[in-house]
Design a protein around this motif. Sequence first.
Motif, PDB file in Angstrom:
ATOM      1  N   MET A 177      -7.830  -1.014 -11.124  1.00 23.18           N
ATOM      2  CA  MET A 177      -9.018  -1.491 -10.419  1.00 23.18           C
ATOM      3  C   MET A 177      -8.636  -2.253  -9.151  1.00 23.18           C
ATOM      4  SD  MET A 177     -11.510  -2.734 -13.524  1.00 23.18           S
ATOM      5  CE  MET A 177     -12.688  -3.451 -12.402  1.00 23.18           C
ATOM      6  N   GLU A 178      -7.615  -3.095  -9.234  1.00 18.72           N
ATOM      7  CA  GLU A 178      -7.163  -3.850  -8.061  1.00 18.72           C
ATOM      8  C   GLU A 178      -6.670  -2.925  -6.955  1.00 18.72           C
ATOM      9  OE1 GLU A 178      -4.206  -6.548  -9.504  1.00 18.72           O
ATOM     10  OE2 GLU A 178      -5.658  -7.779 -10.577  1.00 18.72           O
ATOM     11  N   GLU A 204      -9.784  -1.154  -5.411  1.00 17.98           N
ATOM     12  CA  GLU A 204     -10.557  -2.088  -4.595  1.00 17.98           C
ATOM     13  C   GLU A 204      -9.767  -2.548  -3.375  1.00 17.98           C
ATOM     14  OE1 GLU A 204     -11.668  -4.960  -7.558  1.00 17.98           O
ATOM     15  OE2 GLU A 204     -13.288  -3.682  -8.309  1.00 17.98           O
ATOM     16  N   GLY A 221     -10.382  -0.493  -0.392  1.00 18.90           N
ATOM     17  CA  GLY A 221     -11.742  -0.502   0.135  1.00 18.90           C
ATOM     18  C   GLY A 221     -12.719   0.354  -0.647  1.00 18.90           C
ATOM     19  N   SER A 240     -14.694   1.327  -4.486  1.00 16.20           N
ATOM     20  CA  SER A 240     -15.221   0.602  -5.636  1.00 16.20           C
ATOM     21  C   SER A 240     -15.605   1.589  -6.724  1.00 16.20           C
ATOM     22  CB  SER A 240     -16.420  -0.255  -5.234  1.00 16.20           C
ATOM     23  OG  SER A 240     -17.459   0.554  -4.753  1.00 16.20           O
TER      24      SER A 240
END
Length: 81
Positions: A53-54, A57, A60, A62
Amino acid sequence: MLRNHEKVRDDMLRARFKEFGDDAILVRIQCYVDCENFGEFLEIAQELNFHVMEIVEGQGASFALPGRMIYGTHEIQSGKD
């Protein structure tokens, strides 16, 4: 990220675009982890998922989470008369 984790084995690492799903692009990440029990495995899997997830994200992008609408046939009473 997988190669840098001390519990992830280097002999079987895969990240592949799997397919298009309903409103999704499915990516399969596969690796073997060295752990003592299922609880430890779940902790490592969660840690790796948060790292994914990091990374996403950080680029840019999601994740779109599914939404649901619930329709009722009865009016809800507030309890105040």
